[in-house]
Write a protein that holds these residues in place. Structure first.
Motif, short mmCIF file in Angstrom:
data_model
loop_
_atom_site.label_atom_id
_atom_site.label_comp_id
_atom_site.label_asym_id
_atom_site.label_seq_id
_atom_site.Cartn_x
_atom_site.Cartn_y
_atom_site.Cartn_z
N THR A 88 8.55 -7.73 -15.73
CA THR A 88 8.99 -6.93 -14.59
C THR A 88 8.60 -7.64 -13.30
O THR A 88 7.59 -8.34 -13.24
CB THR A 88 8.35 -5.53 -14.61
OG1 THR A 88 6.92 -5.67 -14.62
CG2 THR A 88 8.77 -4.74 -15.84
N PRO A 89 9.40 -7.47 -12.25
CA PRO A 89 9.06 -8.10 -10.98
C PRO A 89 7.73 -7.57 -10.44
O PRO A 89 7.40 -6.40 -10.60
CB PRO A 89 10.21 -7.68 -10.06
CG PRO A 89 11.31 -7.26 -10.95
CD PRO A 89 10.66 -6.73 -12.20
N GLN A 90 6.98 -8.45 -9.81
CA GLN A 90 5.72 -8.07 -9.17
C GLN A 90 6.02 -7.85 -7.69
O GLN A 90 6.45 -8.76 -7.01
CB GLN A 90 4.68 -9.19 -9.31
CG GLN A 90 3.42 -9.00 -8.48
CD GLN A 90 2.61 -7.79 -8.93
OE1 GLN A 90 2.16 -7.73 -10.05
NE2 GLN A 90 2.42 -6.84 -8.03
N THR A 91 5.81 -6.62 -7.21
CA THR A 91 6.00 -6.37 -5.78
C THR A 91 4.75 -6.80 -5.03
O THR A 91 3.65 -6.82 -5.59
CB THR A 91 6.32 -4.89 -5.50
OG1 THR A 91 5.26 -4.09 -6.02
CG2 THR A 91 7.64 -4.48 -6.12
N LEU A 92 4.93 -7.14 -3.77
CA LEU A 92 3.80 -7.65 -2.99
C LEU A 92 4.02 -7.43 -1.51
O LEU A 92 5.13 -7.11 -1.07
CB LEU A 92 3.59 -9.14 -3.28
CG LEU A 92 4.78 -10.08 -3.03
CD1 LEU A 92 4.73 -10.70 -1.65
CD2 LEU A 92 4.76 -11.17 -4.08
N PRO A 109 -0.70 -8.38 -4.17
CA PRO A 109 0.12 -7.74 -5.21
C PRO A 109 -0.05 -6.22 -5.16
O PRO A 109 -1.16 -5.72 -4.92
CB PRO A 109 -0.44 -8.30 -6.51
CG PRO A 109 -1.19 -9.53 -6.13
CD PRO A 109 -1.69 -9.28 -4.74
N LEU A 110 1.04 -5.50 -5.37
CA LEU A 110 1.02 -4.04 -5.33
C LEU A 110 1.33 -3.47 -6.71
O LEU A 110 2.18 -4.00 -7.43
CB LEU A 110 2.07 -3.52 -4.35
CG LEU A 110 1.95 -3.97 -2.89
CD1 LEU A 110 3.13 -3.46 -2.09
CD2 LEU A 110 0.65 -3.50 -2.29
N LEU A 111 0.68 -2.38 -7.03
CA LEU A 111 1.02 -1.61 -8.23
C LEU A 111 2.04 -0.55 -7.81
O LEU A 111 2.20 -0.28 -6.62
CB LEU A 111 -0.22 -0.97 -8.82
CG LEU A 111 -1.31 -1.94 -9.31
CD1 LEU A 111 -2.54 -1.17 -9.75
CD2 LEU A 111 -0.78 -2.82 -10.43
N ALA A 112 2.70 0.07 -8.76
CA ALA A 112 3.71 1.08 -8.46
C ALA A 112 3.11 2.18 -7.58
O ALA A 112 2.04 2.71 -7.87
CB ALA A 112 4.25 1.68 -9.76
N GLY A 113 3.78 2.48 -6.49
CA GLY A 113 3.36 3.55 -5.61
C GLY A 113 2.32 3.16 -4.57
O GLY A 113 1.98 3.96 -3.71
N LYS A 115 0.68 1.17 -1.30
CA LYS A 115 1.06 0.62 0.00
C LYS A 115 0.14 -0.54 0.31
O LYS A 115 -1.00 -0.58 -0.13
CB LYS A 115 0.92 1.69 1.10
CG LYS A 115 1.72 2.93 0.86
CD LYS A 115 3.16 2.70 1.20
CE LYS A 115 3.93 4.01 1.06
NZ LYS A 115 5.33 3.81 0.98
N GLY A 116 0.63 -1.50 1.09
CA GLY A 116 -0.16 -2.68 1.45
C GLY A 116 -1.47 -2.35 2.12
O GLY A 116 -2.48 -3.03 1.93
N LYS A 117 -1.51 -1.27 2.89
CA LYS A 117 -2.74 -0.89 3.60
C LYS A 117 -3.84 -0.44 2.64
O LYS A 117 -5.01 -0.49 2.97
CB LYS A 117 -2.45 0.24 4.59
CG LYS A 117 -1.55 -0.18 5.72
CD LYS A 117 -1.22 1.00 6.61
CE LYS A 117 -0.22 0.60 7.67
NZ LYS A 117 0.19 1.72 8.49
N GLN A 118 -3.44 0.00 1.44
CA GLN A 118 -4.41 0.47 0.45
C GLN A 118 -5.09 -0.67 -0.28
O GLN A 118 -6.11 -0.48 -0.92
CB GLN A 118 -3.72 1.38 -0.58
CG GLN A 118 -3.12 2.63 0.01
CD GLN A 118 -2.24 3.36 -0.99
OE1 GLN A 118 -1.46 2.75 -1.73
NE2 GLN A 118 -2.37 4.68 -1.02
N ILE A 119 -4.53 -1.88 -0.21
CA ILE A 119 -5.05 -3.03 -0.94
C ILE A 119 -5.95 -3.85 -0.03
O ILE A 119 -5.55 -4.26 1.05
CB ILE A 119 -3.90 -3.92 -1.46
CG1 ILE A 119 -2.90 -3.11 -2.28
CG2 ILE A 119 -4.43 -5.10 -2.25
CD1 ILE A 119 -3.46 -2.54 -3.54
#
Length: 162
Positions: A88-92, A109-113, A115-119
């Protein structure tokens, strides 16, 4: 005479430091688009070593992967469909910046759901070079107490991110 020499040395050092700090920051439009990771070069790493990059992905899975960087700082990575590779594509979220040592490329890298600010954790890759067609990143890693280098070679396949 000593004052003149000291003044010239000080002036030279000042001009040299200005040259280094005035390196141009990378523009978003230069990165925006679709890139293919063509190859990875390993320096000071044994050929039989299994190398994990970007956290836990086998480096072999990244060869020919397609990286899409949108103008809103979002993106995705699509690995080639090979056995044992992510399917599956990795969103980022991506960024560029400038440090004392030069320009860098940031990836979160982001998990489903998410937001970048949470990482708060991500990857910063020093950029060796970038133009409208090619991009080269360098990464210094420590493997078995040895400093090694990984170089990533990208080719831009499209200016428009779909």
């Amino acid at each position: 005479m000593k004052r003149i020499i000291c003044s010239l040395l000080l002036l030279g050092a000042l001009l040299f430091s200005f040259q280094i700090s005035s390196a141009q920051e990378i523009k978003r439009k230069t990165v925006q688009g679709v890139w293919r990771l063509d190859s990875i070069l390993y320096d000071n790493i044994k050929a039989y070593s299994t190398i994990k990059v970007f956290g836990d992905v086998d480096a072999a899975c990244m060869i020919n992967s397609v990286w899409t960087f949108y103008g809103n700082w979002d993106g995705k990575i699509l690995s080639p469909m090979a056995e044992g590779c992510p399917t599956t594509p990795q969103t980022l979220v991506w960024s560029t910046g400038k440090a004392e040592t030069g320009n860098y490329f940031g990836i979160k890298p982001l998990l489903a759901g998410q937001k970048g600010k949470q990482i708060t954790q991500g990857f910063k890759m020093p950029i060796q070079s970038i133009d409208g067609k090619n991009m080269v990143w360098n990464e210094t890693v420590n493997l078995n107490y040895k400093t090694s280098h990984i170089t990533y070679f990208f080719t831009k396949t499209s200016k428009k991110a779909k």
